[in-house]
Design an enzyme around this catalytic site. Structure first.
Site, PDB file in Angstrom:
ATOM      1  N   ASP A  50       0.805  -1.223   0.000  1.00 29.58           N
ATOM      2  CA  ASP A  50       0.000   0.000   0.000  1.00 29.58           C
ATOM      3  C   ASP A  50       0.840   1.276   0.000  1.00 29.58           C
ATOM      4  OD1 ASP A  50      -2.229  -1.528  -0.122  1.00 29.58           O
ATOM      5  OD2 ASP A  50      -3.160  -0.765   1.712  1.00 29.58           O
ATOM      6  N   ASN A  93      -5.013  -2.001  -4.305  1.00 25.08           N
ATOM      7  CA  ASN A  93      -6.230  -2.047  -3.480  1.00 25.08           C
ATOM      8  C   ASN A  93      -6.035  -1.149  -2.264  1.00 25.08           C
ATOM      9  OD1 ASN A  93      -8.767  -2.728  -2.645  1.00 25.08           O
ATOM     10  ND2 ASN A  93      -8.277  -4.831  -2.034  1.00 25.08           N
ATOM     11  N   ASP A 317     -10.672  -1.987  12.134  1.00 26.56           N
ATOM     12  CA  ASP A 317      -9.654  -2.925  11.660  1.00 26.56           C
ATOM     13  C   ASP A 317      -9.195  -3.868  12.767  1.00 26.56           C
ATOM     14  OD1 ASP A 317      -9.891  -1.811   9.215  1.00 26.56           O
ATOM     15  OD2 ASP A 317      -7.886  -0.937   9.126  1.00 26.56           O
ATOM     16  N   GLU A 345     -11.266  -4.558   2.117  1.00 26.80           N
ATOM     17  CA  GLU A 345     -10.551  -5.387   1.148  1.00 26.80           C
ATOM     18  C   GLU A 345     -11.438  -6.506   0.600  1.00 26.80           C
ATOM     19  OE1 GLU A 345      -9.260  -3.754   3.504  1.00 26.80           O
ATOM     20  OE2 GLU A 345      -7.113  -3.359   3.203  1.00 26.80           O
ATOM     21  N   HIS A 390      -5.235  -9.059   3.761  1.00 23.48           N
ATOM     22  CA  HIS A 390      -4.132  -9.223   4.709  1.00 23.48           C
ATOM     23  C   HIS A 390      -4.614  -9.507   6.129  1.00 23.48           C
ATOM     24  CE1 HIS A 390      -4.364  -4.694   5.740  1.00 23.48           C
ATOM     25  NE2 HIS A 390      -5.398  -4.997   4.990  1.00 23.48           N
ATOM     26  N   ARG A 391      -5.677  -8.817   6.545  1.00 23.46           N
ATOM     27  CA  ARG A 391      -6.117  -8.984   7.940  1.00 23.46           C
ATOM     28  C   ARG A 391      -6.759 -10.355   8.187  1.00 23.46           C
ATOM     29  NH1 ARG A 391      -4.338  -4.707  10.032  1.00 23.46           N
ATOM     30  NH2 ARG A 391      -4.509  -2.749   8.904  1.00 23.46           N
ATOM     31  N   LYS A 416       0.308  -6.578   1.884  1.00 28.26           N
ATOM     32  CA  LYS A 416      -0.400  -5.296   1.750  1.00 28.26           C
ATOM     33  C   LYS A 416       0.058  -4.317   2.822  1.00 28.26           C
ATOM     34  CE  LYS A 416      -4.914  -3.519   0.576  1.00 28.26           C
ATOM     35  NZ  LYS A 416      -5.232  -2.344   1.364  1.00 28.26           N
TER      36      LYS A 416
END
Ligand code: DC
Length: 646
Positions: A50, A93, A317, A345, A390-391, A416
């Site tokens: 990112d 993204n 998040d 995402e 990613h999370r 990311k």
């Protein structure tokens, strides 16, 4: 897509992690530095997909962007006038890149096209475009109205009354407008027409704008006024805090599986809202310790984490991490006010529900909430899908702490925001067997054999001190020149391959075993700066599936949480005799009396030094091998290991 990663069953988490830079701060600082007057140097910038998207875009726009060291960048501000006035920009993204850039470019008088990955073209941006169009910006949607890809045309910006903006889909729309509007130099007001979500992210924005010299007056979270005539000016040098969202996985690991786990790089004065994740953990019963530049989490004294029912609008998040933590609690957990998950995402509510169910959890799902009831026993050997999010990948690594192997599909998606995530996760969860003791106690041989039997990595820490002594000798440094030797230790060009050791590409396996280097190693080992210089390198050996480490301070200093701690010893006479036989066996000259004297001197130096002296710690199990051969010593240690490791 990257190959699946199989995480082994894990049972404990302890240790510390240095966090990568915050994504939210990194991308805001980069854009503000580009829009400002003057040159800005940014240190500890996040290196990830990112931030690379933002750096690449700025470069394409003609902004001077230069690397000035590891994770350090110099940005030449262009005062809001990008040198390149026509460009195609690929935004991957990265929401933190496309939203604020769209706003800044819309006011800059150029012609630009912005696109991203297919998922980016499904993520809404319409509210921001509405806001920009109210002041005359000409931004068109090349595909579906309200979504990227976008085309921006030069337009005359005219200010008429307050800009009315929705705040309930993404706070990034407000962030984008706030960051861009000072470029007009005019007084401007933004009025939110709906409740603002994720408020702490807007606080980050206001905080960073202030550092670049622009202040915003706000009335609650409804009205924001930017006084006219303000311009961004570089503050010179800036430092990026560690990422508080990334911290959540490690803090959760500490709260689930013993701890303490410490994250370094954020602390009690962080400007990131996600540090409040620690408060959520506290309310589940975990103990949290906060310092200037660290946060640390431990499991509840009472054992299990408590079920929760909480509103997570302020930490969307980090809240994902709690959806997985729910598996480790004692009841039904409810995550409320998380509607924004649907446009991230991936649709995170749906993805999270699907994957949690694979483990046997009962999951209920609403428009903007999720309820997770842990399964009585988690299903084993589950393959988790990560949805290019990613999370999702980072969250589900935590399930391995239930003691069941987990397979993570496409683990590479963590790039990311956190390319080194799984190494960092290993460095606080991989089991460690520490075998300490004096020279020639047999610990090296025993440790290597234990590692082989278990398929674990093996760290011979003494070799690092020996290598340091060799490197210092070759560089003509006195062995008591603390700063000089420590500088060498920090960057030691060492490589280990099987049982061979290389320094700067040269095989020095025999050279470091000479009597001269044995003495040299024990001399450089008394220097605290040398020990500190070798610490991170030793801890980096903690990798899947496990580590056996031998030395003097493995269990006391380097791996204080080690699952197994053994102190291997033998009488000085027995050890001198073993060394004597070794040398004779190799056809080398040896003198029993001299060897004994040498050993005793080294023991004394190792035991009497101030830093990490050689001694058996209270929690280590002693094994005296004076009357044992190596097979017997190995059997004794393996018996201890089997009892301690599941
Ligand atoms: O284990 P060894 O004989 O290879 O160690 C060489 C020297 O390095 C020893 O005299 C003490 C020092 N050492 C240390 O101080 N701490 C360790 N963890 C390992 C070795």
């Amino acid at each position: 897509m990257s190959e699946p990663l199989i995480l082994p069953p894990l049972s404990a988490a302890w240790g510390s992690v240095r966090l990568p830079g915050s994504k939210s701060i990194s991308n805001r600082m980069l854009l503000l530095a580009a829009l400002a007057e003057g040159t800005t140097e940014i240190f500890d910038l996040l290196d990830s997909d990112d931030t690379r998207v933002m750096l690449d875009a700025l470069r394409k726009l003609g902004v001077g962007v230069t690397a000035i060291g590891t994770d350090a960048w110099r940005i030449e501000g262009c005062r809001g006038k990008f040198p390149v006035t026509e460009a195609d920009l690929f935004m991957g993204n990265a929401g933190t890149a496309i939203r604020p850039l769209t706003a800044a470019l819309a006011l800059s008088g150029g012609h630009y096209r912005l696109s991203g990955v297919p998922r980016m073209h499904e993520r809404p941006i319409g509210d921001l475009l509405d806001g920009l169009r109210q002041i005359g910006a000409d931004v068109r949607c090349a595909g579906n109205e309200g979504f990227p890809p976008l085309e921006i045309f030069p337009a005359s910006i005219h200010l008429a009354g307050p800009i009315r903006l929705r705040g309930d889909v993404s706070s990034q729309f407000l962030t984008a407008l706030l960051m861009a509007l000072p470029l007009t130099g005019e007084e401007l007001v933004i009025e939110l027409t709906t409740e603002l979500i994720s408020k702490p992210y807007v606080e980050i924005t206001l905080n960073l704008m202030a550092r670049f010299g622009v202040s915003v007056e706000r009335e609650g979270w409804q009205r924001f006024r930017i006084v006219g005539g303000q311009r961004y000016r570089s503050p010179g040098q800036l430092h990026v805090e560690g990422d508080a969202s990334s911290a959540s996985y490690f803090l959760a690991a500490g709260a689930i599986a013993g701890g303490p786990v410490r994250v370094e790089g954020v602390g009690r004065n962080s400007i990131q809202g996600d540090v409040r994740f620690a408060e959520a953990l506290e309310s589940l019963g975990a103990s949290i310790l906060r310092g200037e530049n660290f946060i640390e989490a431990r499991a509840p004294v009472a054992g299990q984490l408590k079920a929760f029912d909480l509103d997570f609008n302020h930490i969307p998040d980090a809240a994902m991490t709690l959806a997985v933590v729910a598996l480790f609690t004692n009841g039904r957990c409810v995550l409320r006010n998380i509607g924004s998950w649907r446009v991230k995402e991936t649709d995170r509510i749906s993805a999270m529900a699907t994957e949690l169910r694979k483990f046997g959890a009962v999951v209920e799902e609403g428009d903007d909430w999720l309820a997770v009831s842990p399964a009585p026993s988690l299903r084993r050997a589950v393959a988790v899908d990560t949805y290019d999010d990613h999370r999702m990948a980072m969250c589900f690594s935590l399930v391995a702490l239930a003691g069941a192997p987990v397979s993570i599909n496409d683990p590479g998606c963590v790039a990311k925001t956190f390319p080194g995530y799984f190494d960092a996760f290993a460095s606080v969860t991989v089991p460690v067997i520490a075998i300490d003791g004096p020279s020639a106690s047999g610990k090296g041989t025993v440790a290597a054999r234990v590692a082989q039997a278990l398929g674990f990595h093996y760290l011979d820490s003494g070799a690092l001190y020996r290598l340091t002594a060799l490197a210092a000798t070759r560089a003509g440094k006195a062995l008591d020149d603390e700063p000089g030797v420590a500088a060498l230790a920090r960057v030691l060009p060492a490589r280990f391959e099987g049982d061979r050791v290389f320094l700067d590409g040269e095989d020095v396996s025999d050279a470091i075993r000479s009597e001269e280097m044995s003495v040299g190693a024990s001399r450089v080992a008394v220097l605290p700066a040398v020990r500190a210089g070798l610490l991170a390198r030793q801890r980096a050996w903690r990798r899947f599936p496990g580590l056996v480490a031998d030395g003097r301070d493995m269990g006391s200093v380097v791996f204080p949480g080690a699952e197994v701690k053994v102190f291997l010893t033998a009488s000085a006479e027995a050890r001198a005799e073993r060394r004597y036989k070794q040398l004779i066996g190799k056809g080398l000259p040896a003198n029993m009396h001299a060897l004994l004297q040498d050993l005793q001197e080294r023991d004394a130096r190792d035991a009497q030094r101030r830093e990490a002296p050689l001694r058996q710690s209270d929690d280590a199990i002693g094994v005296d091998t004076t009357l044992m051969n190596i097979e017997e010593a190995l059997a004794a240690v393996m018996a201890i290991v089997r009892k301690r490791l599941p």
